[in-house]
Scaffold this motif. Structure first.
Motif, PDB file in Angstrom:
ATOM      1  N   SER A   1      -3.466  -1.979  -8.282  1.00  0.00           N
ATOM      2  CA  SER A   1      -3.692  -0.936  -7.280  1.00  0.00           C
ATOM      3  C   SER A   1      -4.546  -1.498  -6.154  1.00  0.00           C
ATOM      4  O   SER A   1      -5.119  -2.578  -6.270  1.00  0.00           O
ATOM      5  CB  SER A   1      -4.386   0.269  -7.912  1.00  0.00           C
ATOM      6  OG  SER A   1      -5.702  -0.080  -8.285  1.00  0.00           O
ATOM      7  N   CYS A   2      -4.595  -0.743  -5.043  1.00  0.00           N
ATOM      8  CA  CYS A   2      -5.432  -1.130  -3.903  1.00  0.00           C
ATOM      9  C   CYS A   2      -5.986   0.166  -3.307  1.00  0.00           C
ATOM     10  O   CYS A   2      -5.568   1.259  -3.700  1.00  0.00           O
ATOM     11  CB  CYS A   2      -4.600  -1.908  -2.877  1.00  0.00           C
ATOM     12  SG  CYS A   2      -3.494  -0.876  -1.911  1.00  0.00           S
TER      13      CYS A   2
ATOM     14  N   GLY B   1      -5.300   1.666  -0.736  1.00  0.00           N
ATOM     15  CA  GLY B   1      -4.295   2.474  -0.047  1.00  0.00           C
ATOM     16  C   GLY B   1      -3.275   3.095  -0.987  1.00  0.00           C
ATOM     17  O   GLY B   1      -2.361   3.794  -0.556  1.00  0.00           O
ATOM     18  N   CYS B   2      -3.397   2.840  -2.282  1.00  0.00           N
ATOM     19  CA  CYS B   2      -2.405   3.319  -3.254  1.00  0.00           C
ATOM     20  C   CYS B   2      -2.426   4.843  -3.388  1.00  0.00           C
ATOM     21  O   CYS B   2      -3.486   5.457  -3.394  1.00  0.00           O
ATOM     22  CB  CYS B   2      -2.684   2.726  -4.637  1.00  0.00           C
ATOM     23  SG  CYS B   2      -1.789   1.209  -4.978  1.00  0.00           S
TER      24      CYS B   2
ATOM     25  N   HIS C   1       3.109   3.087  -3.341  1.00  0.00           N
ATOM     26  CA  HIS C   1       2.990   3.309  -1.896  1.00  0.00           C
ATOM     27  C   HIS C   1       4.224   4.046  -1.405  1.00  0.00           C
ATOM     28  O   HIS C   1       5.287   3.930  -2.000  1.00  0.00           O
ATOM     29  CB  HIS C   1       2.890   1.969  -1.159  1.00  0.00           C
ATOM     30  CG  HIS C   1       1.539   1.344  -1.282  1.00  0.00           C
ATOM     31  ND1 HIS C   1       0.642   1.319  -0.254  1.00  0.00           N
ATOM     32  CD2 HIS C   1       0.929   0.752  -2.340  1.00  0.00           C
ATOM     33  CE1 HIS C   1      -0.474   0.722  -0.668  1.00  0.00           C
ATOM     34  NE2 HIS C   1      -0.325   0.366  -1.923  1.00  0.00           N
TER      35      HIS C   1
ATOM     36  N   HIS D   1      -0.163  -7.158  -1.934  1.00  0.00           N
ATOM     37  CA  HIS D   1      -0.516  -5.770  -2.226  1.00  0.00           C
ATOM     38  C   HIS D   1      -1.799  -5.395  -1.488  1.00  0.00           C
ATOM     39  O   HIS D   1      -2.901  -5.529  -2.005  1.00  0.00           O
ATOM     40  CB  HIS D   1      -0.661  -5.556  -3.736  1.00  0.00           C
ATOM     41  CG  HIS D   1      -0.740  -4.112  -4.098  1.00  0.00           C
ATOM     42  ND1 HIS D   1      -0.325  -3.606  -5.293  1.00  0.00           N
ATOM     43  CD2 HIS D   1      -1.163  -3.037  -3.392  1.00  0.00           C
ATOM     44  CE1 HIS D   1      -0.520  -2.302  -5.312  1.00  0.00           C
ATOM     45  NE2 HIS D   1      -1.025  -1.934  -4.161  1.00  0.00           N
TER      46      HIS D   1
END
Ligand SMILES: [Zn+2]
Length: 366
Positions: A87-88, A90-91, A108, A303
């Motif tokens: 995950s990041c 922005g997820c 996303h 990612h």
């Protein structure tokens, strides 16, 4: 990398010793890691500027013909990077309730804007859905940008039932654009009203290949109160005759389509509304599925929220240039019987220095 379908930055890095890069870039190709890192910090606006530049050139060259008499903009969301592990910031996330307990999936979603078109849909821009907002919020941000950057590119917006929201419709109506969307339960009053009125109206019968249609077309519905204006509803009841492959028996499949639109009947006929409604579905599926299946749009090059949008925009630019090159620059006699994959391979051969194949075909890269 994208046009020749190398599929990843690492595969591109394998080509770094290729003399092609020294010739074109004046230096060696950067490493996969550097390219990923640069994309993570990239400002998307210059790529958007390049997309607009290609659009303006094509328009100036009269290479963007209308579809069924109108230039139509299509908006649709597409998911990528779904993962339980990575995950990041922005997820987006969603929870699946499984027998082993709840599992959180990260993903996303980008909303893509394209112009319906023949021989190819022209990809214009994309916007990512941010955590905590819905797809229509991202589409609204994208639409505001499209309305300012591509104000003259389209007269009609064609969208999925998800976009059937009064504020979203008004955004375009206020700018003099028409809008067409699949009518779904979200606007229950309008749908119920339409279902009550259709049995009282005469349907027109149409035949289109193996599909027979009964079409109802009624203007002046006032039951979508929050929109604050009248709207036209078109219903198509379709019966398609298919032959079963195994038994050879014929079978009839029926489907029902209902669209709500601001397009007046004086401007766009019943048949044209049905055609545009179906075309959106076909083109959007074709364009987005093709981007995923053949052009690695779903591949996670890096990612990171900025990188994902920048790679989408780059792919859109690469595809527009590639498709424009194929349909406008290559003689029909050279193009006949060859797929896009064939030309992608020719370009790769050129990249690999095996350009004898390309020159034998009388082709050079764009
Ligand atoms: Zn993420």
């Amino acid at each position: 990398m994208m046009v020749t379908r190398l599929g990843s930055l690492n595969a591109l890095e394998q080509e770094k010793e290729n003399p092609f890069w020294r010739k074109r870039l004046g230096r060696r190709l950067p490493s996969a890691d550097t390219m990923g890192r640069v994309y993570s910090g990239m400002d998307p606006e210059p790529i958007r500027g390049n997309l607009r530049h290609v659009y303006l050139r094509l328009r100036r060259n009269k290479a963007i013909p209308p579809t069924s008499g109108v230039h139509a903009l299509v908006l649709d969301g597409h998911e990528s990077c779904a993962s339980y592990l990575r995950s990041c910031p922005g997820c987006l996330q969603r929870t699946f309730h499984t027998q082993e307990g709840d599992r959180t999936q990260y993903y996303h979603r980008n909303v893509v804007a394209m112009l319906l078109g023949d021989p190819f849909p022209l990809l214009l821009d994309t916007e990512e859905q941010r955590p905590g907002e819905d797809e229509v919020a991202a589409a609204t941000r994208l639409s505001r940008r499209i309305l300012s950057q591509y104000a003259r590119a389209f007269e009609l917006v064609v969208a999925d039932g998800l976009y059937l929201r009064a504020d979203f419709f008004r955004l375009f109506i206020e700018r003099g654009k028409d809008i067409l969307a699949v009518l779904k339960d979200e606007t229950r009053d309008l749908l119920e009203d339409a279902r009550g009125v259709f049995p009282l109206e005469k349907a027109s019968a149409e035949e289109d290949g193996r599909t027979r249609r009964l079409v109802w077309d009624v203007e002046g519905f006032e039951s979508w109160k929050s929109l604050g204006r009248e709207i036209r509803v078109v219903r198509s009841l379709e019966t398609r005759t298919c032959r079963r492959q195994q038994s050879g028996e014929t079978e009839e499949q029926t489907s029902e389509w209902i669209w709500a639109t601001t397009l007046p009947r004086t401007k766009v006929s019943t048949s044209a509304v049905v055609r545009l409604g179906h075309l959106r579905w076909r083109i959007e599926n074709r364009a987005l599925n093709e981007m995923v299946n053949y052009w690695s749009a779903d591949h996670v090059y890096r990612h990171h929220p900025a990188a994902i949008t920048a790679f989408w925009l780059t792919l859109m630019l690469a595809l527009n240039l590639f498709r424009a090159f194929l349909s406008l620059n290559i003689k029909p006699s050279h193009r006949a019987g060859h797929s896009q994959l064939y030309f992608a391979r020719l370009l790769f051969a050129d990249l690999s220095g095996e350009n004898s194949l390309a020159s034998a075909q009388g082709l050079s890269p764009p």
